[in-house]
Write a protein that holds these residues in place. Structure first.
Motif, PDB file in Angstrom:
ATOM      1  N   PRO A 242       6.888  -6.652  -5.925  1.00 48.65           N
ATOM      2  CA  PRO A 242       6.004  -5.483  -6.072  1.00 48.65           C
ATOM      3  C   PRO A 242       5.761  -4.708  -4.784  1.00 48.65           C
ATOM      4  O   PRO A 242       5.851  -3.469  -4.793  1.00 48.65           O
ATOM      5  N   PRO A 243       5.471  -5.364  -3.645  1.00 49.14           N
ATOM      6  CA  PRO A 243       5.289  -4.555  -2.427  1.00 49.14           C
ATOM      7  C   PRO A 243       6.550  -3.835  -1.991  1.00 49.14           C
ATOM      8  O   PRO A 243       6.471  -2.748  -1.403  1.00 49.14           O
ATOM      9  N   ILE A 244       7.726  -4.385  -2.286  1.00 48.55           N
ATOM     10  CA  ILE A 244       8.966  -3.673  -1.967  1.00 48.55           C
ATOM     11  C   ILE A 244       9.065  -2.402  -2.804  1.00 48.55           C
ATOM     12  O   ILE A 244       9.421  -1.320  -2.300  1.00 48.55           O
ATOM     13  N   ILE A 245       8.742  -2.501  -4.095  1.00 53.33           N
ATOM     14  CA  ILE A 245       8.838  -1.335  -4.976  1.00 53.33           C
ATOM     15  C   ILE A 245       7.869  -0.240  -4.533  1.00 53.33           C
ATOM     16  O   ILE A 245       8.254   0.926  -4.363  1.00 53.33           O
ATOM     17  N   PHE A 246       6.612  -0.598  -4.332  1.00 54.24           N
ATOM     18  CA  PHE A 246       5.627   0.417  -3.952  1.00 54.24           C
ATOM     19  C   PHE A 246       5.848   0.891  -2.517  1.00 54.24           C
ATOM     20  O   PHE A 246       5.524   2.043  -2.193  1.00 54.24           O
ATOM     21  N   GLY A 247       6.376   0.016  -1.668  1.00 53.75           N
ATOM     22  CA  GLY A 247       6.723   0.467  -0.326  1.00 53.75           C
ATOM     23  C   GLY A 247       7.848   1.480  -0.344  1.00 53.75           C
ATOM     24  O   GLY A 247       7.846   2.452   0.418  1.00 53.75           O
TER      25      GLY A 247
ATOM     26  N   LEU B   7       0.365  -5.452   5.102  1.00 53.14           N
ATOM     27  CA  LEU B   7       0.678  -4.352   4.185  1.00 53.14           C
ATOM     28  C   LEU B   7      -0.250  -3.162   4.410  1.00 53.14           C
ATOM     29  O   LEU B   7       0.163  -2.008   4.239  1.00 53.14           O
ATOM     30  N   LEU B   8      -1.496  -3.430   4.781  1.00 54.30           N
ATOM     31  CA  LEU B   8      -2.396  -2.333   5.129  1.00 54.30           C
ATOM     32  C   LEU B   8      -1.882  -1.566   6.342  1.00 54.30           C
ATOM     33  O   LEU B   8      -1.918  -0.331   6.387  1.00 54.30           O
ATOM     34  N   ILE B   9      -1.394  -2.310   7.335  1.00 55.78           N
ATOM     35  CA  ILE B   9      -0.872  -1.668   8.540  1.00 55.78           C
ATOM     36  C   ILE B   9       0.396  -0.874   8.226  1.00 55.78           C
ATOM     37  O   ILE B   9       0.580   0.251   8.700  1.00 55.78           O
ATOM     38  N   ILE B  10       1.256  -1.455   7.396  1.00 50.55           N
ATOM     39  CA  ILE B  10       2.503  -0.759   7.039  1.00 50.55           C
ATOM     40  C   ILE B  10       2.220   0.461   6.190  1.00 50.55           C
ATOM     41  O   ILE B  10       2.949   1.458   6.249  1.00 50.55           O
ATOM     42  N   GLY B  11       1.161   0.388   5.386  1.00 54.57           N
ATOM     43  CA  GLY B  11       0.826   1.508   4.523  1.00 54.57           C
ATOM     44  C   GLY B  11       1.304   1.373   3.088  1.00 54.57           C
ATOM     45  O   GLY B  11       1.502   2.375   2.395  1.00 54.57           O
ATOM     46  N   VAL B  12       1.460   0.128   2.616  1.00 55.54           N
ATOM     47  CA  VAL B  12       1.885  -0.105   1.239  1.00 55.54           C
ATOM     48  C   VAL B  12       0.669  -0.035   0.319  1.00 55.54           C
ATOM     49  O   VAL B  12      -0.338  -0.696   0.580  1.00 55.54           O
ATOM     50  N   PRO B  13       0.726   0.742  -0.746  1.00 54.32           N
ATOM     51  CA  PRO B  13      -0.423   0.824  -1.665  1.00 54.32           C
ATOM     52  C   PRO B  13      -0.685  -0.510  -2.361  1.00 54.32           C
ATOM     53  O   PRO B  13       0.235  -1.282  -2.629  1.00 54.32           O
ATOM     54  N   GLY B  14      -1.971  -0.773  -2.636  1.00 57.74           N
ATOM     55  CA  GLY B  14      -2.338  -2.004  -3.343  1.00 57.74           C
ATOM     56  C   GLY B  14      -2.171  -3.251  -2.509  1.00 57.74           C
ATOM     57  O   GLY B  14      -1.768  -4.303  -3.030  1.00 57.74           O
ATOM     58  N   ALA B  15      -2.479  -3.180  -1.227  1.00 59.70           N
ATOM     59  CA  ALA B  15      -2.248  -4.321  -0.335  1.00 59.70           C
ATOM     60  C   ALA B  15      -3.029  -5.552  -0.787  1.00 59.70           C
ATOM     61  O   ALA B  15      -2.521  -6.682  -0.730  1.00 59.70           O
ATOM     62  N   PHE B  16      -4.283  -5.365  -1.248  1.00 54.64           N
ATOM     63  CA  PHE B  16      -5.075  -6.516  -1.689  1.00 54.64           C
ATOM     64  C   PHE B  16      -4.433  -7.189  -2.902  1.00 54.64           C
ATOM     65  O   PHE B  16      -4.424  -8.427  -3.006  1.00 54.64           O
ATOM     66  N   ILE B  17      -3.888  -6.411  -3.814  1.00 57.31           N
ATOM     67  CA  ILE B  17      -3.253  -6.971  -5.009  1.00 57.31           C
ATOM     68  C   ILE B  17      -2.073  -7.853  -4.614  1.00 57.31           C
ATOM     69  O   ILE B  17      -1.918  -8.977  -5.106  1.00 57.31           O
ATOM     70  N   TRP B  18      -1.240  -7.357  -3.718  1.00 56.90           N
ATOM     71  CA  TRP B  18      -0.039  -8.112  -3.344  1.00 56.90           C
ATOM     72  C   TRP B  18      -0.398  -9.302  -2.455  1.00 56.90           C
ATOM     73  O   TRP B  18       0.320 -10.313  -2.485  1.00 56.90           O
TER      74      TRP B  18
END
Length: 408
Positions: free
Chosen positions: A277-282, A245-256
């Motif tokens: 959640p990562p889908i929504i923020f992504g 998720l960090l590489i993709i650029g999704v916010p809050g990667a540690f949370i997810w």
């Protein structure tokens, strides 16, 4: 003489047929022998199960942390055994076990605190986008004929601070942090001290109740293997998701990533909870390309870890069918709460221990619960026989066609 041999052969065939008839009669008698109170016993069993479920639900605030402490004690018991084999005094081994579990719980609590803090800082940054997304969804629903006035009102009055406060109250209400921690640490201390007597108690129990002793040992081993393997693989899954998720650029990667680790303990539906959640923020930051990337990454990681690696490592520790596993998640989540969904497999194995594993007359239930080794072997024989019959029919058909061709 030949007639004497024929007569002796005829007598043997008669004796064999008589034995088969007697066996058939015995089987039929056993099949037709049903207790006259069978229906009453079934209703009493269902009523007892319902009363037990409601009773556990009534004391769920106590039952969940106590059982969680029991599972932790089972998981770290090999550490005690290893220390005692190396000559460490029993009291020091007990202290080491308690210290190890306490450090693990503190580390996990700190990670949850960090994730919740990051979420509280992350949500206000996307207030405008979330409101716009809600209004767009309301407009789309209105365009297809669905009244979305309430959704319009919710989107227009959305306040991130209220959501953060709601989540904080929800978490506090579900867990009851102070009482929960007190119960867990107290039970860990007491169970760790009592666990020193378990090997000797099992040795004393075995001559009197060998099946119970073997079932208890098997239950501890199965729960330990399942929980330890799930923890290790869930941790790997969470870390990989975090990095991806960090590489993709999704916010809050540690949370997810932390959410993926927690949801790895929830069979079947944990993946779907963790991916939302990562889908929504992504979608908020990258649109459909980011959403597709998140789905692909999560699908590959989940498929490899939970569908390929975990079954091979866990093996026969969880001999439960997929249907029973899914139902157990729903059932224990309703009875105990969210913790019940995480501890669904150990709880279901405990029920199986009490009702099936320690009862010799209930061994016939095992295949229906998920122990399918013998069933799979029988199915393989049936498949091989059916395949051979199909080949034989094809061969007969080809031979008949060849014979008809010259005649034509």
């Amino acid at each position: 003489m030949w007639w004497a041999r024929r007569r002796s052969k005829s007598d043997a065939e008669k004796a064999e047929s008589a034995e088969e008839a007697a066996a058939a009669e015995a089987t039929a008698a056993a099949a037709t022998h049903v207790s006259p109170h069978r229906n009453a016993y079934i209703l009493m069993g269902l009523a007892g199960g319902a009363v037990t479920a409601f009773g556990i639900a009534a004391i769920g605030g106590i039952f969940a942390p106590v059982f969680f402490a029991l599972v932790l004690t089972i998981c770290v018991h090999p550490l005690r055994i290893a220390l005692e084999k190396r000559g460490v005094p029993r009291g020091l081994a007990t202290g080491s076990v308690i210290t190890a579990v306490t450090l693990l719980l503190i580390a996990f609590g700190y990670a949850v605190l960090v994730a919740f803090t990051q979420f509280a800082e992350l949500l206000p940054q996307f207030k405008d986008q979330i409101i716009a997304w809600g209004q767009a969804a309301a407009n789309w629903l209105s365009s297809i004929g669905i009244n979305a006035d309430e959704l319009h009102d919710i989107a227009s009055t959305f306040d991130p601070s209220s959501l953060i406060g709601f989540l904080g109250g929800l978490i506090g209400g579900l867990t009851g942090w102070i009482s929960l921690l007190v119960i867990i640490f107290t039970m860990l201390l007491l169970m760790a001290m009592d666990a020193g007597f378990v090997p000797t108690l099992l040795q004393q129990l075995y001559p009197v109740r060998p099946l119970v002793a073997v079932s208890l040992v098997s239950y501890g081993s199965n729960v330990r293997r399942y929980m330890v393997v799930t923890t290790v693989l869930g941790l790997a899954q969470g870390v990989i998701n975090w990095i991806a998720l960090l590489i993709i650029g999704v916010p809050g990667a540690f949370i997810w990533g932390l959410l993926a680790f927690v949801c790895s303990f929830i069979p079947n539906i944990g993946y779907f909870i963790a991916i939302v959640p990562p889908i929504i923020f992504g979608a908020l930051v990258g649109g459909w390309p980011t959403v597709i990337a998140v789905i692909v990454v999560y699908g590959v990681i989940n498929g490899v870890i939970q569908s390929v690696i975990q079954p091979r490592v866990v093996g026969k520790a969880v001999s439960l069918s997929q249907t029973i596993t899914f139902f157990s998640v729903l059932f224990w989540a309703v009875v105990v709460g969210p913790v019940g969904a995480i501890l669904a497999i150990p709880l279901t194995l405990l029920v199986r221990l009490l009702l099936v594993d320690t009862n010799p007359s209930m061994s016939w239930v095992r295949p229906m619960l998920g122990e399918l080794d013998e069933t799979k072997a029988v199915m393989a024989d049936f498949d091989a026989q059916a395949k051979a019959e199909r080949k034989a029919r094809r061969a007969v058909t080809r031979a008949a066609s060849k014979n008809e061709a010259p005649a034509a």
